[in-house]
Design a protein around this motif. Structure first.
Motif, PDB file in Angstrom:
ATOM      1  N   MET A 191       0.819  -0.987   0.006  1.00 48.50           N
ATOM      2  CA  MET A 191      -0.128  -0.003  -0.049  1.00 48.50           C
ATOM      3  C   MET A 191       0.824   1.303  -0.077  1.00 48.50           C
ATOM      4  N   TRP A 194       2.466   1.929  -3.473  1.00 47.87           N
ATOM      5  CA  TRP A 194       1.398   2.335  -4.397  1.00 47.87           C
ATOM      6  C   TRP A 194       1.022   3.852  -3.883  1.00 47.87           C
ATOM      7  N   GLN A 195       0.979   4.221  -2.864  1.00 49.39           N
ATOM      8  CA  GLN A 195       0.603   5.672  -2.318  1.00 49.39           C
ATOM      9  C   GLN A 195       1.657   6.422  -2.701  1.00 49.39           C
ATOM     10  N   VAL A 267      -4.760   1.997  -6.167  1.00 41.51           N
ATOM     11  CA  VAL A 267      -4.762   2.440  -4.670  1.00 41.51           C
ATOM     12  C   VAL A 267      -5.852   2.104  -3.966  1.00 41.51           C
ATOM     13  N   VAL A 270      -6.083  -2.027  -4.111  1.00 40.16           N
ATOM     14  CA  VAL A 270      -5.140  -2.481  -3.211  1.00 40.16           C
ATOM     15  C   VAL A 270      -5.615  -2.393  -1.642  1.00 40.16           C
ATOM     16  N   ALA A 271      -6.306  -1.445  -1.527  1.00 39.38           N
ATOM     17  CA  ALA A 271      -7.088  -1.112  -0.240  1.00 39.38           C
ATOM     18  C   ALA A 271      -7.915  -2.051   0.192  1.00 39.38           C
TER      19      ALA A 271
ATOM     20  N   TYR B   6      -4.393   9.245   3.326  1.00 39.13           N
ATOM     21  CA  TYR B   6      -2.912   8.697   3.312  1.00 39.13           C
ATOM     22  C   TYR B   6      -2.131   9.866   3.374  1.00 39.13           C
ATOM     23  N   SER B  37      -5.361  -6.681   8.094  1.00 36.63           N
ATOM     24  CA  SER B  37      -4.131  -6.723   7.504  1.00 36.63           C
ATOM     25  C   SER B  37      -3.651  -8.018   7.399  1.00 36.63           C
TER      26      SER B  37
END
Lengths: 300, 422
Positions: A191, A194-195, A267, A270-271, B6, B37
């Motif tokens: 993550m 990608w971010q 993104v 992926v999240a 983010y 996760s």
């Protein structure tokens, strides 16, 4: 003014610090460049670390010969833009020289052969620190890696006997013939990568973006049709909208169904992903400790 | 997660201490699982591995114990790093084994942590291991301690039992140097107060563990007072466009730097002014710890790796003699009058351990003055003499400029980690 960094900026600062330590502590470092997103991010960080100088070391590509053409085109363009040297270690040459023997059969892959070519290349160019884009979140054996990871004169990793790493004091001392693998983005997750690519607007190969491609369904993944795989009679070639979450050798990299055709959409995808990115990598599925076994031999 | 959240997330590094019996793996498993996760294929592979080993529950320890020997022997050998994120923060867990080589591994995990999560069993309260872990956390100056009193379900969620443990711990902790200690009664197994508020402990008015991790104030964990910039390398492009560019690359180890600031370079003592602070292509207005930047100065002075750029009115101590709390990390004991390579910030010298003052019993915190042998996992107060002057601060003021490691010249191994006292 808040004197605090965002998580991406802190990870960036850590990685740049590690890359600069490598440059300062070693004589002949290099970046292991696969053409995948992690090594692209690593190369971007190296560019930042030494700006306005050029990256002061070469990129090394271990070429299995089973590439996505897009990867090679991307690599060559990047090297030209950066003005850095590219060193290529060829698995085909290792096979031709008799150093390794090619696997045969339906799921034959050159993945394991890379280790020999990699170690030969490190020796040939006398690389004393090979930086890679491996991350600790990728795989359970990699969760135990150091930033500065020592390799003996056979290129082997001894996971039970690693040097402790404290604060940001890195110890790159070694004897002749030994080398280090260094992982500046150890603490990044898929993550984060990608971010960061989105934040920094980093150019990546089109393979990561959803596109139409001829594929077959094998081992629970969409495997791209290429001249290197044998399609069996019962397997049906389909054209599907897919993208790749990781990039390796074309024979072992499976795609996922996806309509994520922008970085923002990736993104988001992926999240919400419920499978790890290496879930589509056949090389990790050869037994419970496949990665550790390969790493001990000297794999990436 | 909203589209841009983010860009506002912070990073929190924490270390977990406690043995398997305290439910540490279960707790980590729950944090990872409840924050989504853990991925399906990871869970499936752990399920398969658990079955292969004849365990009927899903053994979450197999998520972190990645090495073959660990899986075969059911033990954790080394620090494992795990990652998870919530919309507010990204977390790095340094999961350290509770038994084998605990000091070496815990010291390693603690060296970069903002917070230590210490687990204890509600049935047993404060035990020797709790004291040991807390002492190491305090020695390494982890800014925040969160004490998780686990297995509250096994003491009927008793407020009285929780209060007794808190009281016992506070009494012990008065001997430690930790400013921020919090207590959370939890049941990792059932999830009480981990991510969700417990319905079984309505008497508890504090925050859940995850909420604490997400909101604890960490902005002040870095030293923003003492300006310290150890030079890593000098950047000289010698290109047409940047012909005369000379930049000093490094990571700010403390304080705040701005263009125009008066600075002094150690060891030469030459003064100059900051001309610019560069990151790729952009000049920034201020740099603070832990940023990696490149500083250019108004004057051409000879500066190289290991030098330190500081402020004229706030300088570190320049000394060859160090008073150090040392953790020995190697199987081979320290040799009397042996020489070691010493690494401090980006500086390197050689050194000798001149004198052992005392050894610390890490369970009782007592000083042992009649045993001066230094072996694996020992914590000792020593006097060290360096072959050249170093620019140091007290570890309690600045973890970056107050820490050292020692490297054995013959094996190249990192044999010790030290915290400087002034």
């Amino acid at each position: 003014m808040r004197y605090t960094l965002t998580h991406l900026k802190e990870l960036e600062a850590e990685a740049i610090y590690v890359i600069r330590e490598v440059f300062a502590q070693f004589e002949n470092p290099a970046i292991l460049f696969s053409g995948g997103k992690d090594s692209i991010v690593l190369t971007h960080l190296a560019k930042k670390a030494f700006w306005p100088s050029k990256i002061p070391f070469p990129l090394v590509h271990i070429d299995t010969g089973h590439n996505f053409p897009e990867t090679i085109a991307f690599r060559d363009q990047l090297v030209e833009n950066l003005g850095v040297r590219l060193l290529v270690g060829s698995v085909q040459k290792s096979i031709d020289d008799g150093a390794v023997r090619e696997e045969t059969g339906k799921n034959a892959s050159r993945n394991a052969l890379q280790t020999v070519t990699l170690l030969d290349t490190i020796e040939e160019f006398q690389i004393d620190a090979a930086m890679g884009g491996a991350r600790r979140d990728e795989e359970k054996a990699r969760a135990k890696e150091r930033f500065f990871s020592h390799r003996d004169d056979f290129g082997q990793w001894d996971p039970k006997n690693q040097r402790p790493e404290l604060w940001n004091l890195f110890n790159g001392k070694k004897n002749m013939g030994e080398h280090f693998r260094v992982f500046p983005i150890s603490n990044w997750t898929e993550m984060d990568v990608w971010q960061y690519i989105l934040l920094e607007n980093i150019d990546i190969p089109s393979l990561y973006i959803a596109h139409e491609r001829e594929v077959i369904f094998r081992n629970n993944t969409w495997l791209p049709v290429s001249e290197f795989i044998t399609i069996e009679e019962h397997e049906k070639v389909e054209t599907r909208m897919i993208r790749f979450r990781t990039l390796g050798d074309i024979t072992i990299t499976g795609g996922i169904d996806s309509d994520a055709d922008t970085l923002e959409k990736i993104v988001q995808e992926v999240a919400s992903a419920r499978q790890t990115e290496r879930g589509n990598r056949a090389d990790d599925k050869r037994g419970e400790t496949a990665m550790e076994d390969r790493k001990k031999q000297g794999y990436f | 997660m909203s589209d841009n959240s983010y860009l506002d997330m912070q990073l929190l590094r924490f270390t977990t201490a406690g043995s398997v019996d305290d439910g540490k793996s279960t707790l980590i498993g729950r944090l990872l699982y409840d924050s989504k996760s853990i991925f399906e294929d990871q869970l499936e592979s752990v399920e398969t591995s658990s079955k292969k080993r004849g365990v009927d529950h899903v053994d979450l320890a197999l998520l972190t114990d990645g090495l073959k020997d660990e899986r075969e022997q059911g033990i954790t050998i080394d620090v494992a790093y795990r990652y998870f994120a919530t919309p507010k923060r990204k977390f790095i867990i340094a999961d350290t084994p509770g038994h084998i080589q605990y000091t070496r591994n815990m010291v390693t995990g603690a060296s970069t942590a903002n917070l230590a999560l210490i687990l204890m069993d509600a049935r047993h309260g404060v035990v020797e291991q709790t004291c040991r872990h807390s002492f190491i956390a305090s020695l390494l100056q982890i800014p925040h301690l969160v004490i998780c009193v686990n297995k509250m379900d096994l003491v009927d969620y008793s407020e009285e039992q929780f209060n007794k443990i808190v009281k016992d711990y506070k009494e012990f902790a008065s001997k430690l140097n930790v400013s921020d200690i919090r207590f959370v009664p939890i049941s990792a197994l059932n999830g009480d107060n981990v991510v969700n508020r417990s319905e079984n402990m309505t008497w508890y008015n504090g925050e859940t563990l995850l909420h604490t991790l997400e909101t604890i104030h960490i902005d002040s964990d870095q030293d923003h007072v003492n300006a310290r910039f150890p030079v890593q390398t000098v950047i000289r492009p010698k290109s047409d466009q940047y012909h005369d560019y000379r930049g000093y690359a490094g990571r700010v180890a403390g304080g705040i730097y701005k263009p125009g600031d008066e600075v002094v370079v150690l060891p030469s003592g030459f003064g100059s002014k900051i001309k610019s602070i560069d990151t790729m292509g952009t000049q920034i207005k201020e740099a603070f710890s832990p940023m990696s930047v490149t500083i250019t100065l108004e004057d051409d002075i000879d500066i190289s790796r290991g030098d330190m750029i500081v402020r004229p009115n706030n300088q570190p101590t320049v000394t060859q003699d160090l008073d150090v709390m040392l953790c020995w990390l190697n199987n081979s004991p320290a040799q009397a009058r042996a020489k070691y390579i010493l690494r401090h910030t980006t500086n390197e010298s050689r050194c000798m351990i001149k004198e052992v003052l005392y050894k610390v019993n890490i369970n009782t915190l007592h000083r042992i003055e009649d045993d001066k042998e230094i072996g694996m996992n020992d914590i000792v107060r020593v006097k060290i003499r360096s072959t050249k002057p170093l620019f140091v601060d007290e570890y309690n003021d600045n973890r970056n400029t107050g820490s050292i490691i020692l490297v054995d010249e013959s094996t190249n191994e990192t044999v010790a980690a030290g915290m400087i006292r002034l």
